[in-house]
Write a protein that holds these residues in place. Structure first.
Motif: not given
Length: 315
Positions: A60-86
């Motif tokens: 596991v790696e923890y990566v600091q990211a902006d709440y809304l901007a993280q979706f760009a990385g989630l779409k590409t697989g540069d980020l894998d998981l977001a635990m709290e989307i309100w």
């Protein structure tokens, strides 16, 4: 606010929690990149999920990211998981990301989200008519500061949280200026200071959190949210503007890269099984924000007291 800094203590915790799991069969040794944001509760959720995945043998790696901007990385697989989307502030972004095909909704976290304008009960003496939002039209100046007078000041969360507060103020023709706190910690430090002095304040408050339990106050009652409020100017109080309603309420979702399930199917099952509710999360946030405990220590304490719960996620 406790930033995600991996001290020797935190690293030791991770190693201890992962002990005995190295022999577990995992589909890939690549790290699962879990995002962390700028409020304690979310970092707790991310850390708890990460430490449970480590118990199953995953990296596991923890990566600091902006709440809304993280979706760009989630779409590409540069980020894998977001635990709290309100659902209160991130539903539109989540829906768009899922529709793109790059992101998967991994289901509810178990927590229910509420985010709204909130004021201490003592403000009802200077602004009769609260909690009805229309009272704020008549007594905006009672919430003013030297910087905003004669306009009232609404203290919003960090700008990265979204929330459409500027749009709401304009649409409802409220004589308020939106001022954003720089961090989650700054937001609640100002609340504590104002509350102790009985100073004027109306601000963004949310649950799950300890503050609504500690301080006596109420959420402002805006026109109830409907999806049309955000998309159809003709809907609602102002026929010429959208966002003329309160914030939505709803689940706090887990979301991740669409390729996660194929690359780490066992981890995906664990992520879907993750479930924690508001009272437990509120207690952990209190320990971090008020008692000054470190997030890794709080997560380790919860895991020690609830082993049967998270072990159930691994089955």
């Amino acid at each position: 606010m406790k930033k995600t800094v991996f001290t020797p203590v935190a690293l030791a915790l991770s190693a201890a929690l992962a002990a005995g799991a190295a022999s577990a069969e995992v589909e890939s040794n690549d790290p699962i990149k879990i995002t962390t944001h700028d409020w304690s509760g979310q970092i707790i959720s991310a850390t708890l999920m990460g430490e449970v995945l480590k118990k199953a043998g995953y990296n596991v790696e923890y990566v600091q990211a902006d709440y809304l901007a993280q979706f760009a990385g989630l779409k590409t697989g540069d980020l894998d998981l977001a635990m709290e989307i309100w659902a209160t502030t991130g539903q539109e972004a989540l829906d768009e990301a899922v529709a793109s095909g790059g992101v998967v909704n991994f289901g509810e976290s178990g927590m229910k989200a509420k985010e709204e304008w909130w004021y201490p009960s003592y403000m009802e003496e200077t602004c009769p008519g609260l909690p009805d939002w229309k009272a704020l039209r008549d007594c905006a100046e009672a919430f003013s500061t030297a910087e905003t007078a004669p306009k009232g000041r609404y203290l919003g969360g960090p700008v990265t949280w979204g929330g459409f507060d500027e749009e709401r103020v304009e649409a409802l023709e409220m004589d308020f200026e939106v001022v954003h706190a720089g961090t989650d910690a700054a937001l609640f430090a100002e609340l504590q200071s104002a509350y102790e002095r009985k100073a004027p304040i109306v601000l963004w408050l949310y649950s799950p959190h300890w503050a609504p339990e500690k301080y006596e106050g109420k959420y402002v009652e805006f026109p109830p949210y409907e999806s049309a409020c955000y998309t159809d100017p003709a809907w609602g109080e102002n026929p010429d503007a959208a966002y003329d309603c309160g914030k939505p309420t709803g689940p706090i979702w887990k979301a991740g890269w669409a390729g996660l399930e194929g690359k780490w199917p066992g981890a995906a099952k664990i992520i879907r099984a993750f479930h924690i509710e508001n009272p437990e999360m509120g207690e952990m946030i209190y320990k971090v924000d008020v008692d000054g405990a470190e997030i890794p220590a709080v997560v380790a304490e919860w895991m020690g007291a609830h082993e049967s719960v998270w072990q159930g996620w691994l089955k």
